[in-house]
Design an enzyme around this catalytic site. Structure first.
Site, PDB file in Angstrom:
ATOM      1  N   ASP A 145      -0.724   2.930  -5.968  1.00  0.00           N
ATOM      2  CA  ASP A 145       1.010   2.992  -4.999  1.00  0.00           C
ATOM      3  C   ASP A 145       2.074   2.735  -5.873  1.00  0.00           C
ATOM      4  O   ASP A 145       2.390   2.167  -4.879  1.00  0.00           O
ATOM      5  CB  ASP A 145       1.089   2.262  -3.383  1.00  0.00           C
ATOM      6  CG  ASP A 145       0.114   0.723  -3.504  1.00  0.00           C
ATOM      7  OD1 ASP A 145       0.305   0.347  -4.624  1.00  0.00           O
ATOM      8  OD2 ASP A 145      -0.110   0.487  -2.332  1.00  0.00           O
ATOM      9  N   ASP A 192      -5.200 -12.108  -1.615  1.00  0.00           N
ATOM     10  CA  ASP A 192      -4.317 -12.293  -1.886  1.00  0.00           C
ATOM     11  C   ASP A 192      -3.679 -13.393  -1.618  1.00  0.00           C
ATOM     12  O   ASP A 192      -3.018 -14.924  -2.548  1.00  0.00           O
ATOM     13  CB  ASP A 192      -2.801 -10.834  -1.769  1.00  0.00           C
ATOM     14  CG  ASP A 192      -3.274 -10.615  -0.369  1.00  0.00           C
ATOM     15  OD1 ASP A 192      -4.118 -11.264   0.501  1.00  0.00           O
ATOM     16  OD2 ASP A 192      -2.429 -10.339  -0.191  1.00  0.00           O
TER      17      ASP A 192
END
Length: 579
Positions: free
Chosen positions: A220, A297
């Site tokens: 993306d 993350d």
């Protein structure tokens, strides 16, 4: 007589040069690279001009945004000319350059013989968004220096369209079919993504056994023309500075009007991701064996993992988040935090003449530069002083908890005032943020230390001048902005007309920074016959709705745009006499 002739020739040369430059900038779009990017509107291109954005009033937006997220229509971005203004030697730029030069002079012989990585493999993680993958591959393959043989597509699952798209481009695909698919079953969302990341990184280093580092991207993203060169040029810092954890192409606060210099590098303790460089040594020696089963993350951002090492990132991002639909993404989130990121699209930006730029983020040189900035800046005593200055370096000192255990962050009012992330840690280096604001360069310095961090936390409290004050972030709001001259407040002549057009017809320029001062129900009622006024969301607001006489105040002022328009609203615009 000879002097007069020379003067005439000089004037003719100057006019010719200007015309020539305008001719260059006006080159046909057939000579540009066209890259699709996320759409801000659900209206078809036949209804709006190429440069305008259409928004939907609150009463209609919910269903149309859902349709937009599913359909993902795209517009075309031409990248022959940069979205950023070319750097000019104005007073502020000169001041910043002088500081950088004084510091760099002390390190001019450092890393003279360091070699950059030349052949860096790229792993692209994807799952079930074939159209998004097409767009990302189109952008990636247009990046200078990228070779297909260095790209590996790592697919989570076995959707046939994903594999076909990759193979049609002549790219290698591997599929992770272990466990349960992304949505449904026992494994879902963050857990599945974390597992696929480990699968992809391990597979990548196995397939490229000689690679010292790899670039990680997702399906993306869009990329700057110099995306690959940026990583090549900055890669030496990972070997030469043990305080650096990774390199990212993304700046969380890389919003339009907040960034300017395409070659400036920064450091942050908050991992940004969105296109990043990971070394084999770090992954194999530390990360692989303890890779988490969820929220990878967040795990990388934990002190136990990064061990106070930082991430290097560019002031102007080299990637753009193009996705509006994902596990943790929707249209509202994208518009609020990602749509207005000003990533580099200038084809002329090249790192070949800036091969040693990485040394500016070497730990000691970076700290010396910050200390020079803090000694050279003007220290503000209140929010009211902010707009008394032009072309200055301004320091604002605060003492707030960047991660409070409850309630909204104390930093949030200040962040919303300046138009940056409300999460203080994003983009911060030892509590310090720096960015452009109007004609000034802002440095926010947070000297907060929790009781647990009193010994080890690094702040710049020792550089706080004795006569300076610690400012309260909640005192920063739009009321502190100087009033707009009434002659520069204008209504659009009708619906579906942008503020850019409205101001241009009056011989003025739309002032996007000042639009927030009009974003108030009292101001709207002074300019329109509002039957009511309510909060909404849309880049065309503040505005007046023609079919019900309602006025709309934008609840997210950061997405307000000079270019936006809507068939059902009349805009209230802030113009400026300055170009």
């Amino acid at each position: 007589m000879n002097i007069f002739i020379l003067f005439v020739l000089f004037i003719a040369f100057t006019i010719g040069l200007n015309l020539g430059l305008h001719g260059i900038i006006s080159l046909s779009s057939s000579n540009t690279l066209s890259i699709p990017r996320a759409t801000e509107s659900t209206t078809t291109s036949s209804q709006i001009s190429e440069n305008e954005v259409v928004s939907v009033p609150q009463t209609e937006r919910k269903n149309k945004d859902k349709w937009a997220a599913e359909q993902q229509p795209s517009t075309t971005l031409h990248v022959l000319v940069s979205t950023q203004s070319l750097l000019s030697l104005d007073k502020l730029t000169t001041k910043l350059n002088d500081i950088n030069a004084r510091v760099s002079e002390k390190y001019s012989d450092s890393y003279a013989n360091i070699q950059s990585l030349s052949d860096i493999p790229i792993v692209l993680l994807t799952c079930n968004r074939p159209e998004m993958l097409k767009t990302t591959l189109l952008s990636l393959l247009a990046v200078r220096g990228v070779r297909k043989r260095n790209i590996l597509i790592s697919q989570d699952g076995a959707m046939r369209d994903i594999k076909s798209i990759a193979e049609d481009q002549g790219l290698t695909v591997i599929q992770n079919t272990e466990g349960i698919r992304l949505r449904g079953g026992q494994i879902d969302g963050a857990e599945r993504i974390a597992l696929h990341y480990k699968f992809s990184l391990t597979s990548m280093f196995d397939r490229f056994p000689n690679a010292k580092a790899i670039i990680i991207i997702e399906d993306d993203l869009l990329f700057s023309p110099d995306f690959y060169e940026y990583f090549q040029s900055t890669s030496p810092i990972l070997n030469e500075d043990n305080s650096v954890f990774a390199i990212s192409a993304w700046n969380d606060n890389g919003f339009k009007h907040r960034v300017k210099d395409p070659y400036t590098l920064r450091r942050t303790g908050f991992f940004p991701g969105l296109g990043w460089l990971l070394t084999r040594k770090l992954y194999k020696d530390e990360l692989e064996v303890q890779w988490p089963r969820t929220h990878w993350d967040h795990w990388l951002r934990s002190p136990e993992i990064h061990k106070n090492r930082e991430i290097v990132y560019p002031e102007i991002p080299r990637s753009f988040h193009n996705g509006i639909k994902g596990t943790f993404m929707n249209l509202d989130t994208h518009n609020k935090y990602f749509r207005d990121i000003d990533y580099n699209t200038n084809l002329s930006i090249s790192w070949h003449s800036h091969r040693n730029q990485f040394r500016t983020v070497q730990q000691q040189e970076y700290e010396d530069r910050i200390q020079e900035l803090l000694r050279s800046c003007t220290h503000l005593q209140s929010a009211y002083e902010l707009h008394n200055y032009k072309d200055e370096i301004l320091c604002l000192w605060i003492d707030v908890d960047p991660d409070p255990p409850y309630g909204p962050p104390a930093f949030q009012p200040m962040a919303e005032f300046f138009g940056i992330w409300h999460e203080h840690k994003r983009g911060a280096h030892n509590g310090l943020h720096e960015f452009y604001y109007h004609s000034n360069y802002i440095i926010i310095v947070n000297i907060f230390r929790s009781e647990e961090q009193l010994e080890e936390a690094v702040t710049y409290a020792h550089l706080l001048p004795r006569k300076s004050y610690l400012l309260n972030p909640r005192f920063f709001d739009k009321s502190k902005l100087p009033p707009i001259d009434e002659s520069n407040v204008m209504q659009a002549s009708g619906p579906d007309i942008s503020c850019d057009t409205t101001c241009r017809l009056a011989g003025k320029t739309c002032n996007e920074e000042s639009l927030q001062q009009l974003n108030d129900c009292t101001v709207l009622k002074q300019n329109f016959a509002c039957s009511s006024c309510e909060q909404s969301v849309g880049p065309d607001q503040p505005a007046y709705v023609t079919f019900n006489n309602h006025c709309l105040m934008n609840s997210d002022r950061r997405i307000t745009s000079c270019k936006a328009s809507h068939p059902d609203t009349i805009r209230l615009c802030a113009c400026s006499d300055e170009s």
